[in-house]
Design a protein around this motif. Structure first.
Motif, short mmCIF file in Angstrom:
data_model
loop_
_atom_site.label_atom_id
_atom_site.label_comp_id
_atom_site.label_asym_id
_atom_site.label_seq_id
_atom_site.Cartn_x
_atom_site.Cartn_y
_atom_site.Cartn_z
N ALA A 155 4.16 -7.04 -3.45
CA ALA A 155 3.67 -5.17 -3.35
C ALA A 155 1.58 -5.21 -3.05
CB ALA A 155 3.93 -5.13 -4.95
N VAL A 194 -2.54 2.35 -6.61
CA VAL A 194 -1.68 2.07 -4.90
C VAL A 194 -2.18 4.25 -3.84
CG1 VAL A 194 -0.04 2.47 -3.64
CG2 VAL A 194 -0.13 0.77 -5.55
N ASP A 196 -3.33 -1.54 3.21
CA ASP A 196 -4.55 -0.40 3.61
C ASP A 196 -5.41 -0.94 4.01
OD1 ASP A 196 -2.69 1.09 2.65
OD2 ASP A 196 -3.21 1.25 0.49
N SER A 203 -5.99 3.83 -2.81
CA SER A 203 -5.60 3.37 -1.53
C SER A 203 -4.76 3.46 -0.91
CB SER A 203 -5.18 1.70 -1.99
OG SER A 203 -5.11 1.20 -0.87
N ALA A 204 -4.07 4.82 -0.58
CA ALA A 204 -3.48 4.97 0.05
C ALA A 204 -4.20 6.97 0.80
CB ALA A 204 -1.87 5.39 0.30
N LEU A 209 1.46 -5.99 0.35
CA LEU A 209 2.09 -4.76 1.42
C LEU A 209 1.83 -3.77 1.82
CD1 LEU A 209 5.68 -6.45 1.81
CD2 LEU A 209 3.87 -6.40 3.20
N SER A 210 0.94 -3.36 0.03
CA SER A 210 0.63 -1.51 -0.35
C SER A 210 -1.20 -1.77 0.32
CB SER A 210 0.71 -1.48 -1.61
OG SER A 210 0.74 -2.57 -2.29
N THR A 211 -1.57 -2.25 -0.77
CA THR A 211 -3.56 -2.28 -0.92
C THR A 211 -3.86 -3.02 0.18
OG1 THR A 211 -3.80 -2.22 -3.11
CG2 THR A 211 -5.59 -3.18 -2.24
N THR A 236 2.20 9.44 0.30
CA THR A 236 2.13 8.61 -0.63
C THR A 236 1.71 8.13 -1.83
OG1 THR A 236 -0.90 9.21 0.62
CG2 THR A 236 -0.62 8.10 -1.27
N ILE A 248 7.09 1.53 -4.75
CA ILE A 248 6.80 -0.27 -5.96
C ILE A 248 6.17 0.33 -7.41
CG2 ILE A 248 4.49 -1.18 -5.69
CD1 ILE A 248 4.03 0.02 -2.77
N ARG A 262 5.52 6.37 -1.87
CA ARG A 262 5.37 5.05 -1.67
C ARG A 262 5.32 3.45 -3.15
NH1 ARG A 262 0.09 1.56 1.48
NH2 ARG A 262 -0.70 2.69 -0.22
N SER A 263 3.98 4.70 -3.68
CA SER A 263 3.61 4.65 -4.98
C SER A 263 4.58 4.02 -6.26
CB SER A 263 1.82 5.27 -5.34
OG SER A 263 0.89 5.01 -4.37
#
Length: 326
Positions: free
Chosen positions: A212, A119, A220, A122-123, A215-217, A158, A165, A161-162
């Motif tokens: 998750a 994650v 992104d 990706s961010a 909404l994350s990867t 970053t 999650i 968030r990681s």
């Protein structure tokens, strides 16, 4: 070799997985090739460590590279080192020594870092896309938009968030009751692999994992795509062909890294979801293992070859080391 432990009391039904731990089987169906498979995996892992280590050292040692683009690149290199290190040492121990056992808490810890770093990677790619967007679409405001304070906030966001999650993932796994066979097919622990060891209802884990990821990867990927649509629009409005070529070349390395990061991951996910009956199990596991070493190995090569500043920094750093050794 690794499967020989599967007949031990720790692997029988109704065992307490929290106490007995888990067994990572390696690559089922290819146990007789574990030693040979370890050679390319070990080589790629060593190359990833060396390449990303050199990249980080170059960026830190060269004042001319203390810019947002290269700061984000050093973050990507650091995450790549940690991602491959969170999986490869245990996998190689399994291949070489048949060391398939891992404690339950150790399995959760490995799972946390693998998903956390994915994650975060990706961010960082999203941050790099934003950097290119500002540099090309708003070049005169670049230094006022991407200040040290803004970069610090991006780094903090970053990591936060990681962590949030993945912390919730660990909590959801901790609440489950484990009483089934404690064998995990891949060479490393991941969320659904652990959840399927449970005899509890894992519906919440399934839906949370999907949400998750989206909404994350997923978010992104969407924002990176939007950024590059705006970048392409700005590039094709530039007056000269040389200016367009220069602008596109500055994005070339980043686009290569984005494709290298997301395409294998998406292919692995869709192949697992929709091709489980058609594609052999060992192919899925090989893809998962290759995914955590190939992008970290190739990212430094891509940036070293395509980015003149990085290449010049490498030559300066090594020439300085040679002069000091004399």
């Amino acid at each position: 070799m690794a499967l020989s432990s599967a007949t031990s009391p720790a692997a029988v039904n109704d065992s307490d997985t929290r106490v007995a731990g888990c067994l990572l089987t390696g690559i089922p169906g290819l146990e007789h090739l574990h030693i040979w498979l370890s050679i390319p995996f070990c080589t790629m892992y060593a190359a990833a460590l060396e390449g990303n280590g050199i990249l980080i050292c170059v960026i830190l040692s060269q004042p001319s590279l203390h810019e947002p683009m290269y700061i984000f690149l050093s973050m990507l290199a650091s995450a790549d080192i940690l991602l491959s290190t969170s999986t490869m040492p245990k996998a190689l121990a399994n291949f070489w020594l048949g060391s398939s056992h891992i404690s339950f808490d150790g399995c959760l810890t490995q799972m946390f870092f693998i998903h956390f770093l994915f994650v975060a990677d990706s961010a960082v790619l999203l941050a790099m896309a934003f950097d290119r967007f500002v540099a090309i679409c708003y070049p005169l405001r670049y230094s006022t938009i991407l200040t040290k304070t803004v970069i610090g906030k991006i780094v903090a966001a970053t990591l936060t968030r990681s962590f949030i999650i993945m912390f919730l993932l660990v909590f959801l796994l901790k609440r489950l009751h484990y009483c089934r066979i404690n064998i995990i097919a891949p060479t490393f622990c991941e969320h659904m692999g652990i959840a399927r060891l449970s005899c509890s209802d894992i519906s919440i884990n399934i839906w949370y994992g999907l949400a998750a990821a989206l909404l994350s990867t997923g978010l992104d990927i969407l924002l990176i795509t939007v950024s590059y649509i705006h970048i392409l629009q700005a590039v094709f409005h530039l007056p000269s062909q040389n200016a367009r070529f220069k602008a596109l070349s500055t994005c070339g390395s980043h686009v290569c890294v984005i494709l290298l990061f997301y395409i294998p991951a998406l292919f692995s996910v869709f192949a697992y979801r929709f091709g489980r009956k058609r594609i052999p199990r060992y192919v899925h596991i090989l893809l998962a293992n290759l995914y955590v070493v190939i992008p970290p190995m190739l990212n430094p090569i891509i940036y070293g070859v395509r980015t003149k500043q990085i290449w010049e920094g490498v030559k300066q750093m090594f020439s300085h080391l040679v002069q000091e050794s004399k």
